[in-house]
Design a protein around this motif. Structure first.
Motif, short mmCIF file in Angstrom:
data_model
loop_
_atom_site.label_atom_id
_atom_site.label_comp_id
_atom_site.label_asym_id
_atom_site.label_seq_id
_atom_site.Cartn_x
_atom_site.Cartn_y
_atom_site.Cartn_z
N SER A 143 0.83 -1.21 0.00
CA SER A 143 0.00 0.00 0.00
C SER A 143 0.86 1.25 0.00
CB SER A 143 -0.86 0.08 1.27
OG SER A 143 -1.46 -1.12 1.54
N VAL A 144 0.33 2.30 -0.61
CA VAL A 144 0.98 3.61 -0.54
C VAL A 144 0.03 4.52 0.23
CG1 VAL A 144 1.77 5.61 -1.87
CG2 VAL A 144 2.22 3.30 -2.71
N LEU A 145 0.51 5.06 1.35
CA LEU A 145 -0.31 5.94 2.18
C LEU A 145 -0.06 7.38 1.74
CD1 LEU A 145 0.58 4.32 5.63
CD2 LEU A 145 -1.33 3.77 4.14
N VAL A 146 -1.13 8.13 1.50
CA VAL A 146 -1.01 9.53 1.08
C VAL A 146 -1.44 10.41 2.24
CG1 VAL A 146 -1.73 11.28 -0.57
CG2 VAL A 146 -1.55 8.89 -1.30
N GLU A 160 -5.58 9.20 1.65
CA GLU A 160 -5.89 8.14 0.69
C GLU A 160 -4.91 6.98 0.88
OE1 GLU A 160 -5.77 9.68 -3.28
OE2 GLU A 160 -6.72 7.89 -4.11
N VAL A 161 -5.36 5.77 0.53
CA VAL A 161 -4.45 4.62 0.51
C VAL A 161 -4.49 4.04 -0.90
CG1 VAL A 161 -3.92 2.35 1.45
CG2 VAL A 161 -4.90 4.10 2.93
N LEU A 162 -3.37 4.01 -1.56
CA LEU A 162 -3.32 3.53 -2.93
C LEU A 162 -2.92 2.06 -2.92
CD1 LEU A 162 -1.25 6.55 -4.32
CD2 LEU A 162 -3.74 6.32 -4.26
N TRP A 198 2.03 7.84 -10.94
CA TRP A 198 0.82 8.47 -10.41
C TRP A 198 0.76 9.96 -10.73
CZ3 TRP A 198 -2.19 4.91 -7.73
CH2 TRP A 198 -1.51 3.77 -7.25
N LYS A 199 -0.48 10.44 -10.78
CA LYS A 199 -0.70 11.88 -10.81
C LYS A 199 -1.37 12.25 -9.50
CE LYS A 199 -2.42 15.68 -13.42
NZ LYS A 199 -1.20 16.36 -12.91
N PHE A 204 -5.52 10.40 -6.04
CA PHE A 204 -4.36 10.13 -6.90
C PHE A 204 -4.80 9.24 -8.06
CE2 PHE A 204 -0.04 11.10 -4.98
CZ PHE A 204 -0.52 12.11 -4.16
N GLN A 205 -4.23 9.51 -9.24
CA GLN A 205 -4.63 8.77 -10.42
C GLN A 205 -3.45 7.92 -10.91
OE1 GLN A 205 -5.68 11.52 -13.49
NE2 GLN A 205 -5.81 9.88 -14.99
N LEU A 206 -3.73 6.65 -11.19
CA LEU A 206 -2.68 5.78 -11.71
C LEU A 206 -2.53 6.02 -13.20
CD1 LEU A 206 -0.76 3.31 -11.18
CD2 LEU A 206 -2.66 1.87 -11.93
#
Lengths: 336, 390
Positions: A143-146, A160-162, A198-199, A204-206
């Motif tokens: 996971s990527v934590l934002v 957000e969590v990606l 990502w953007k 966040f957009q993949l």
């Protein structure tokens, strides 16, 4: 091209962790901060540019506000945002954020860890400041934590969590050229070598996924829309972030690459590996042909040392610093 | 970090310990107790010592505990564990000998971990140790079977881990082995170690499997076609990778790391300089180690699952000076005795064991094997007095 300068001594030796050196240049105060991880401690040194004053501080990993010697730190890095700089520590327990001099902890986030240990290790690793207001941190589950960072104060929130990676995150990087034209803001890398582009934004957009063929990508950088990735096989690859086109492949090192860095103003690239070598390269972009070239500039052999961190000390790449496993010093090199 | 690291520590440190013991037991034994006569160990006695130790290391309940996901222990706990393993035989090592033995095994394993070309090779190093251990007891079918079973479990647990996961294991091992720079005679002589205790890392030899010899840059166009290739000076003399070692029950492991480097000569098992005093991590002294209790519980579990040898049969066991002269041993002995560290753990755990049923249960198991006259007033003290006997 470079010559060795006086090393900076640190309180304890560097651990063998990816990207184990972070540098923060503070021009208004003619100071540079360095941070090196040793097991459960971060050694911070503040060095004055005249070489006369050094001050040291050690930060310990904490569970909330309680210092615990059991939790190993995976990475420490400064995140530079327009309004503030924060020092981020990632460990087996979670994430801590401090004011840039390490004096006050402003935020901590605990990772969910199971009651009884499962076979899967739990930790956070991979730190990047993105655009004006985000700090992104990776975890062992992929996971990527934002985190949303206000311009001051401690009202930091997890926005957000990606969930795109299936393997442990190894490193993350945001676009460092300063150019507003780049579409991609962030690249995340994992143990399988997968790169996600990502953007940033409210959500966040993949933008793209570049597969890894089971070769761990241990260090990654994003410059002028180009991903520079270092792998466990010792290879460096340059990809166009948004399209995934492979521009260049370099058989750079004979052992696992541990650290990459880019000097954004000059396009110099620094690579360091367990084979005791630090190499300096030059990246050139040719917008007409949409191509990227890489030229080798310089080698430095740090004898009998498994290098674990290498960073430029300034945006031009005029100087760089290196750490190695078991070494209690930060070795510095300057052009000339 | 990785929760799959402890088996590597125990198997490899145990393996190195066996290499040293095998070599040292062939040397003349100078007993501490003057009433015992000096002399060589008999072939039978040596075999018994090796078999007893190997039997303890590879016994089923011990392996089961070992393979559970858990953090690595502290140096103190590892040393306790290895001592307990060594003392499961009729041999008794004094504190100074144990210190030196521990130092040797740690430095040997550190060399192997650092020199591994790929993180995955740590498993090959382990298999080299196990192959050699199997050879030590090839006359004993029961032990051979135990070793086979343990190896099968290791293969199952590790064979399918990714390179990234192996690197995490290796990084966890490197944190454990950090800051150890004890000089070892055989390494110094073979130019594998420098005078400052750091190992020599060669910039030559074969690159690991999966890597290419450094020196080539290739550029591609947007269609994926190579448009240019050129070389750069790589500053090393590497060659192509050699064939991969076997990760199966047997086979050529290819790497020499983990094989027995000690020749017949006694000097090979020497460390130079004064024996290292058991240094505590400076961080731990400023912040109480909240894990001490946890570690002790895990340690108790591991020790409790070991078979206990009955040493009450009238044989007092052989006390062994593993290294050097009596004078050095005396000096070293004094140095370690004045180090009053163990008392802290002792007090903590005595309080804890009453609350902890696990420790008490294991302590119970021990009392069954002991002479009644030896039973102390408090059950917990038994386990701890065992550890204090170091």
């Amino acid at each position: 091209m470079y010559h060795k300068e006086k090393s900076i001594q640190i309180k304890s030796s560097a651990s063998a962790l990816y990207n184990n050196l972070s540098v923060l240049r503070i021009a208004p105060r003619s100071l540079t901060y360095f941070a090196v991880v040793h097991a459960n401690v971060v050694n911070m040194v503040s060095a004055s540019w005249d070489g006369l004053n050094y001050s040291h501080r050690q930060l310990q990993s904490k569970e909330g506000t309680v210092a615990t010697s059991s939790s190993l730190i995976m990475q420490a890095a400064w995140c530079v945002l327009p309004s503030r700089d924060l020092l981020v520590l990632t460990s087996q327990q979670g994430i801590q954020m401090y004011e840039s001099d390490g004096s006050i902890m402003v935020y901590w986030h605990a990772l969910d860890s199971p009651e009884t240990p499962t076979a899967q290790a739990v930790f956070a690793r991979g730190i990047a400041a993105v655009k004006e207001k985000y700090i992104c941190v990776g975890t062992s589950s992929g996971s990527v934590l934002v985190f949303d960072i206000p311009s001051k104060g401690s009202n930091i929130t997890l926005s957000e969590v990606l969930e795109e990676h299936k393997d442990s995150i190894t490193d993350m990087a945001s676009e460092c050229s300063g150019s507003q034209e780049c579409i991609a803001d962030l690249v995340s890398a994992d143990d399988s070598g997968l790169l996600c582009i990502w953007k940033s934004g409210e959500d966040f957009q993949l933008l793209n996924k570049i597969p890894g063929f089971d070769m761990t990508c241990s260090s990654v950088k994003l410059w002028k829309g180009t991903v520079v990735a270092g792998y466990g096989t010792g290879q460096i690859r340059l990809y166009e972030a948004v399209t995934g086109i492979l521009h260049a492949e370099v058989n750079a090192h004979a052992r696992w690459i541990y650290s990459l860095d880019v000097a954004p103003f000059s396009g110099l690239l620094l690579s360091a590996a367990e084979d005791s070598l630090v190499r300096v390269w030059h990246l050139t972009m040719t917008p007409e042909t949409n191509s990227v070239e890489i030229d080798h500039m310089y080698n430095e052999c740090v004898t009998d040392t498994q290098i674990c961190g290498a960073k430029f000390c300034d945006g031009d790449g005029y100087a760089f610093a290196v750490t190695g496993y078991d070494l209690t010093e930060i070795i510095r090199y300057t052009q000339g | 970090m990785s929760l799959k690291t402890l088996p590597f520590l125990v198997m490899n440190l145990g393996g190195e310990m066996l290499y040293v013991l095998d070599q040292r037991l062939k040397a003349p034994n100078i007993p501490l107790d003057k009433s015992q006569t000096a002399g060589l160990w008999s072939e039978d006695d040596r075999k018994k010592v090796m078999s007893d130790i190997i039997g303890t290391m590879f016994n089923k309940p011990f392996m089961e505990e070992l393979l559970k996901p858990q953090d690595v222990y502290s140096h103190r706990a590892m040393r306790t564990l290895l001592t307990r393993i060594a003392h499961s035989s009729i041999m008794r090592l004094n504190a100074a000998s144990m210190d030196k033995l521990y130092d040797l095994t740690i430095m040997a394993f550190k060399y192997q971990v650092q020199l591994c070309a790929r993180p995955r090779d740590v498993l090959l190093v382990t298999f080299n140790h196990i192959d050699a251990i199997r050879r030590f007891v090839r006359h004993n079918p029961m032990l051979s079977n135990q070793i086979d079973e343990a190896q099968r479990q290791l293969i199952e647990m590790y064979k399918h881990l990714t390179d990234g996961e192996f690197q995490l294991i290796r990084q966890t091992l490197l944190v454990f082995l950090q800051d150890m720079h004890i000089k070892v005679s055989v390494f110094l002589r073979e130019n594998l170690q420098n005078c400052d205790g750091r190992f020599v890392l060669d910039s030559s030899g074969p690159v690991p499997q999966g890597s290419d010899v450094p020196g080539l840059i290739r550029l591609f166009n947007s269609k994926g076609r190579e448009v240019k290739r050129y070389e750069f000076p790589s500053c090393g003399s590497y060659t192509s990778h050699v064939r991969e070692g076997s990760f199966d029950m047997s086979g050529d492991r290819v790497t020499r790391l983990g094989t027995n480097i000690y020749s017949e000569s006694a000097e090979n098992t020497q460390t130079t300089g004064a024996p290292r005093m058991f240094k505590q991590n400076t961080q731990a002294t400023t912040v109480p180690n909240l894990l001490a209790k946890e570690e002790l519980n895990l340690l108790a579990k591991l020790i409790g699952s070991m078979e206990v040898r009955d040493t009450q049969s009238g044989n007092p066991g052989f006390c062994v000076n593993l290294f050097a002269t009596d004078k050095e041993e005396e000096e070293a002995g004094t140095a370690s005795e004045t180090n009053g560290m163990y008392s802290i753990i002792h007090i903590q755990a005595t309080e804890d064991h009453r609350a902890n049923s696990e420790l008490a249960r294991i302590a119970d198991e021990f009392t069954d094997y002991r002479d009644n006259s030896d039973v102390p007033s408090s059950k917990g003290d038994h386990l701890l007095s065992l550890m204090d006997e170091l």
